[in-house]
Write an enzyme that holds these catalytic residues in place. Structure first.
Site, mmCIF file in Angstrom:
data_model
loop_
_atom_site.group_PDB
_atom_site.id
_atom_site.type_symbol
_atom_site.label_atom_id
_atom_site.label_comp_id
_atom_site.label_asym_id
_atom_site.label_seq_id
_atom_site.Cartn_x
_atom_site.Cartn_y
_atom_site.Cartn_z
ATOM 1 N N SER A 534 -5.260 0.967 6.000
ATOM 2 C CA SER A 534 -6.305 -0.212 5.993
ATOM 3 C C SER A 534 -7.579 0.379 6.291
ATOM 4 O O SER A 534 -8.105 1.087 5.388
ATOM 5 C CB SER A 534 -5.647 -1.080 7.243
ATOM 6 O OG SER A 534 -6.402 -2.260 7.211
ATOM 7 N N HIS A 650 0.597 -6.332 3.805
ATOM 8 C CA HIS A 650 -0.298 -5.514 4.195
ATOM 9 C C HIS A 650 0.348 -4.249 5.172
ATOM 10 O O HIS A 650 -0.072 -3.317 5.334
ATOM 11 C CB HIS A 650 -1.518 -5.960 5.246
ATOM 12 C CG HIS A 650 -2.479 -5.175 5.434
ATOM 13 N ND1 HIS A 650 -3.179 -4.481 4.381
ATOM 14 C CD2 HIS A 650 -3.250 -4.520 6.460
ATOM 15 C CE1 HIS A 650 -4.084 -3.792 4.801
ATOM 16 N NE2 HIS A 650 -4.350 -3.882 6.231
#
Length: 675
Positions: A534, A650
């Site tokens: 991320s 994610h």
């Protein structure tokens, strides 16, 4: 004037579900698996799955009424079980659980491979819950009301279609809803811009509008405070990632609390707590960023500003968070990135006591409290070589008792943890932890994995990982965790030091740790790897393009990389407060300096790199990793691999089996390339 960029040859890969882009991602994933495939990879995958599926992991719980609720995945239940037990049941050597929902069975019955996201029980009732279920592991969820008596979805229950929703209970027949109500009701950041009151039996389209924010704001939401004697409704305007407004919803309309927009604000019973992210001058005093201030809410609404200081940061100490019990406020402090708990008693002087009987030199997280009923608190304690345990205490009574401890998945006695400091380019001392075999010979020969994050005021803390233990430490590797600027290791000031145009400070810090590992003789550049995901993927992407000479291999997960277009991809617009707005020419001038996709250059020797992402990731999305890999391969850079899971959101993986395969791929890739 900002120079024009060359045409982006990989825009076609931004069509996330386009057949050509999916075919490319599938072929790349097969090639990545083939490049690392071996009997050793299969063995490692199996050993990591043993860790992730183990029945001897600690089950973490949340207390509601007399029950303690837990969500659990294992080999027999890859999508998981939502279940509950009592305190006595949890204390037992073998816990007996009441299963409330079998997500695998639900998926089989309904033909949708549901992924459990969260459950919100109706406070002080606990017979109904709002369940958030994702069809693919992304942030968008379907919300469905669940009856804990019949263990079913009632025919007249609340149901919201799949969207990025915020919901909360008002009473048994009414909820606050912020969701996608149709055209114009979502912000540019892909979150709700209206919040409404929905009554049982109503169509969402007929729900009463409560409040609305602008299309360029981040989101809006509302909650009902169910605390007995202090019931009230609150509305939250999230202007960006760090600025928000809190409003009281009254019969006469909305009343805004005049607190700084960049402060964290909480109302509990009669108290208002404020933690400013920048210096705040009020009531004749000046309070530094990261302090915690308290005042009675009624006094504040009446214009008084005589706040009490509950915490004031210093150069070594930051406030990580706080939790309420019935008669106390527990502060979680970080002292040189090590946890400490302090309890305050509200009122004159806010008398304080250290909470003792907890593991030393550990990461402590207050996992659960029951502020309406008791001074009970549950703590999760963990460390690099200390298996995670759950402790239960009651403030003012006996010291906390250990209720559960995870199994040890590697022989921790063979390893030691050290803390060191590197000196960054501007002279800042940067902390990092090193986990290695005892008696490590400092001859520069050791495969070393350096991990970090450096963003959004998130602190990376010591934590037990059977995966890292088995995949890296047991094989002779050294694991290093860097607490670079941009994170929350030393509070808001540590974070803001790497915001926007100062973002390169985070990368300089990480590079300084890499150099320190080499200068101390732990490793050499050829044997030093970097890993991040991320925002951490953006970090290691900048290591790849800005410091390629320092690393022998890099793993870059679910990353931001194209900082020119990130605000137009998935939820990217929500992070402008962190990175800046690339559509503003003045801000693009500094953003381009940390946009890895635009920093690639012909003729540079880049280390081997593995990118990974998930098709269903609706937060960052897979396209930035796709484009970076495609551009590097087109440039003729050798050893560039790309792997994409279909599901997983994610997190990159949707269940334990997929997680084990992804972890094995990452660590095996690094082990071989650093050999």
């Amino acid at each position: 004037m900002t120079p024009e960029l060359p045409t982006d040859e990989n825009l076609w890969l931004e069509d996330i579900h386009g057949p050509d882009a999916l075919a490319w991602a599938s072929a790349q994933s097969e090639a990545a698996l083939a490049a690392v495939s071996s009997p050793e990879l299969d063995v490692l995958t199996g050993r990591l799955l043993e860790v992730i599926d183990s029945e001897e992991r600690v089950p973490f719980t949340a207390k509601h009424g007399e029950f303690y609720y837990n969500f659990w995945r294992d080999r027999e239940h890859p999508r998981g079980l939502w279940r509950r037990t009592t305190l006595e049941g949890y204390r037992a050597e073998t816990t007996t659980w009441e299963v409330l929902l079998d997500v695998d069975r639900l998926g089989a019955e309904e033909g949708t491979e549901w992924v459990f996201s969260r459950a919100q029980l109706l406070p002080h009732d606990n017979t109904r819950a709002l369940l958030s279920l994702s069809p693919d592991g992304g942030d968008a969820v379907t919300v469905r009301e669940f009856d804990l008596g019949s263990l079913s979805f009632p025919s007249d229950g609340f149901v919201l279609p799949t969207a990025k929703s915020r919901v909360s209970w008002i009473d048994r027949d009414t909820i606050f809803v912020a969701t996608d109500f149709g055209e114009g009701t979502m912000t540019a950041s892909s979150y709700p811009r209206t919040v409404r009151r929905l009554r049982r039996g109503q169509s969402p389209a007929d729900a009463e509008l409560i409040h609305e924010v602008g299309p360029d704001d981040l989101s809006v939401g509302a909650v009902h405070d169910h605390t007995p004697g202090f019931e009230r409704d609150l509305v939250f305007e999230d202007l960006d990632f760090y600025r928000s407004r809190t409003l009281l919803l009254t019969d006469d309309g909305l009343i805004r609390l005049e607190t700084p927009e960049d402060a964290d604000v909480e109302i509990h019973e009669r108290w208002l707590l404020v933690q400013p992210r920048s210096e705040w001058e009020t009531g004749g005093g000046t309070y530094p960023a990261g302090s915690l201030l308290a005042i009675e809410l009624d006094r504040f609404l009446a214009g008084r500003r005589d706040v009490e200081v509950l915490f004031r940061p210093d150069a070594r100490t930051a406030l990580e968070g706080w939790s309420w019990t019935r008669h106390h406020l527990i502060l979680t402090l970080l002292v040189d990135v090590t946890s400490r708990l302090v309890a305050l008693r509200p009122g004159d002087g806010w008398a304080r006591r250290d909470l003792t009987g907890l593991p030393a030199l550990s990461t402590l997280r207050v996992a659960d409290t029951d502020p309406d009923e008791s001074d009970e608190f549950w703590v999760q304690a963990t460390g690099f070589t200390t298996p995670t345990s759950v402790l239960r205490g009651v403030i003012g009574e006996a010291e906390p008792e250990v209720l559960k401890t995870s199994a040890a998945f590697f022989d921790a006695a063979r390893f030691e943890v050290q803390q060191h400091w590197a000196v960054s380019d501007d002279g800042t001392r940067v902390p990092y932890f090193q986990v290695a075999r005892r008696g490590l010979v400092l001859d520069g020969s050791h495969r070393t994995l350096l991990s970090g994050y450096g963003g959004f005021q998130i602190a990376r803390l010591p934590e037990y990982s059977g995966v890292i233990g088995r995949a890296w430490l047991e094989r002779g590797g050294v694991f290093v965790l860097a607490g670079i600027r941009g994170g929350g290791e030393y509070g808001p000031a540590w974070h803001t030091a790497a915001l926007k145009r100062n973002r390169p400070r985070a990368y300089e810090d990480f590079a300084a740790v890499a150099r320190d590992l080499v200068s101390r003789g732990v490793t050499s550049p050829a044997r030093l790897g970097a890993e991040g995901r991320s925002n951490g993927g953006l970090l290691v992407g900048n290591m790849l393009t800005g410091y390629p000479e320092l690393f022998g291999a890099i793993v870059c997960g679910v990353p931001l990389l194209d900082m020119r277009r990130y605000t137009h991809l998935s939820a990217g617009a929500s992070w402008i407060a962190e990175y800046g707005d690339p559509d503003d020419p003045d801000e693009w001038d500094f953003i381009r300096g940390f946009s890895p996709y635009h920093l690639l250059r012909e003729g540079v020797h880049y280390p081997p790199v593995l990118f990974y992402a998930a098709t269903s990731d609706d937060r960052v999305g897979p396209v930035q990793a796709r484009k970076m890999a495609a551009r590097m391969q087109a440039m003729g850079v050798p050893d560039v691999l790309y792997y994409e899971n279909a599901d997983g959101g994610h997190g990159g993986a949707v269940d334990n089996r997929h997680s084990a395969r992804l972890f094995a791929l990452m660590y095996e890739f690094l082990w071989r390339r650093l050999g």
